[in-house]
Design a protein around this motif. Structure first.
Motif, short mmCIF file in Angstrom:
data_model
loop_
_atom_site.label_atom_id
_atom_site.label_comp_id
_atom_site.label_asym_id
_atom_site.label_seq_id
_atom_site.Cartn_x
_atom_site.Cartn_y
_atom_site.Cartn_z
N ALA A 150 7.98 9.92 -0.90
CA ALA A 150 8.20 9.08 -2.61
C ALA A 150 8.48 7.92 -2.36
CB ALA A 150 9.42 9.77 -3.42
N PRO A 151 8.56 7.80 -1.30
CA PRO A 151 8.98 5.70 -1.15
C PRO A 151 7.19 5.77 -0.68
CG PRO A 151 10.42 6.71 -0.10
CD PRO A 151 9.78 7.52 -0.62
N PHE A 152 6.87 6.63 -0.17
CA PHE A 152 4.85 5.52 -0.06
C PHE A 152 3.86 6.70 -0.92
CE2 PHE A 152 7.62 7.28 3.67
CZ PHE A 152 7.55 6.30 4.51
N LEU A 153 4.70 7.19 -1.99
CA LEU A 153 3.71 8.20 -2.63
C LEU A 153 3.71 7.19 -3.93
CD1 LEU A 153 4.97 11.70 -2.56
CD2 LEU A 153 2.25 10.95 -1.50
N SER A 154 4.55 6.39 -4.07
CA SER A 154 4.61 5.50 -5.31
C SER A 154 4.52 4.45 -5.33
CB SER A 154 6.42 5.56 -5.61
OG SER A 154 7.18 4.83 -4.73
N THR A 155 3.64 4.23 -3.87
CA THR A 155 3.45 2.73 -3.75
C THR A 155 1.78 2.51 -3.24
OG1 THR A 155 4.66 3.02 -1.51
CG2 THR A 155 5.36 1.40 -3.61
N SER A 156 0.99 1.82 -3.51
CA SER A 156 -0.05 1.64 -2.80
C SER A 156 0.17 1.94 -1.48
CB SER A 156 -1.07 0.75 -3.42
OG SER A 156 -0.31 -0.66 -3.43
N PHE A 157 -1.44 1.93 -0.81
CA PHE A 157 -1.09 2.01 0.71
C PHE A 157 -1.46 0.71 1.28
CE2 PHE A 157 -3.74 2.35 4.96
CZ PHE A 157 -2.63 3.13 6.03
N GLU A 181 0.76 -1.66 -0.26
CA GLU A 181 1.82 -2.30 -0.17
C GLU A 181 3.06 -1.26 1.47
OE1 GLU A 181 3.03 -2.06 -3.84
OE2 GLU A 181 1.37 -3.72 -4.45
N TRP A 182 2.53 -0.15 1.73
CA TRP A 182 3.53 0.33 2.73
C TRP A 182 4.23 -0.19 3.53
CZ3 TRP A 182 1.15 5.64 4.09
CH2 TRP A 182 1.30 6.46 3.58
#
Length: 194
Positions: free
Chosen positions: A139-146, A148-149
């Motif tokens: 979820a933390p990765f899916l909720s931010t753009s690539f 901003e990872w």
């Protein structure tokens, strides 16, 4: 002595030396096993209800859409798990009539059913939960753009390690229990073969 008399005497002698446990002991073991399985199932149902309520609430209160979706997937996986537990893990109905042999055969069938359920624990118990857990972890990765990872903090990896350890522990304990049940089945098979 004729061959027929020899065969009859051999059969009678062999059946007389077979050390079958008393019927009352066999029934007591079967009843105890049935109560243990029923208690285990009720604990699993209660834990499943807790998971459904907790993740059901998370489905509506989490701010991140991926976490809401993952929570809903865990609820769905838990429902599948509980249905499979009822289908695979419910003890057999005990025989009401019959002698010692039928009680042993019943006990063997009941042990085999539980062994099969425990031995296949990954496919019906753990697997339905994995997709939802993966979505929650991601979820933390899916909720931010690539762009901003960033590397997750150490507590994130500790949480992932804990989840993997719990799943691995459940799998290992159930495989161990399945082997123990197989030993009991082998003992019954040896008694029935004598």
């Amino acid at each position: 002595m004729t061959p027929e008399e020899f065969a009859r005497d051999s059969w009678q002698t062999a059946s007389a030396t077979t050390a079958l446990p008393p019927l009352e002991e066999l029934r007591a073991r079967a009843d105890k096993f049935r109560r243990q399985i029923a208690r285990r199932n009720w604990i699993e149902y209660a834990a499943g209800l807790f998971v459904i309520i907790a993740f059901g609430v998370m489905t509506f209160v989490m701010p991140v859409p991926a976490m809401r979706i993952g929570s809903a997937m865990v609820v769905g996986g838990t429902c599948v798990l509980l249905w499979q537990l009822h289908k695979r893990g419910t003890p057999l109905t005990p025989p009401t009539h019959g002698g010692q042999l039928s009680v042993m055969e019943y006990r063997r069938c009941d042990l085999a059913k539980q062994r099969d359920a425990l031995d296949s624990i990954f496919t019906w118990y753990l697997l339905p939960l994995i997709p939802g857990m993966l979505v929650l972890i991601a979820a933390p990765f899916l909720s931010t753009s690539f762009d901003e990872w960033q590397m997750p903090p150490a507590d994130f990896w500790l949480a992932v390690a804990f989840i993997v350890a719990v799943f691995g522990g459940v799998y290992a304990l159930n495989k161990w229990a399945a082997r123990k049940l197989q030993q009991e089945i082998d003992e019954i098979d040896a008694l029935l073969a004598e």
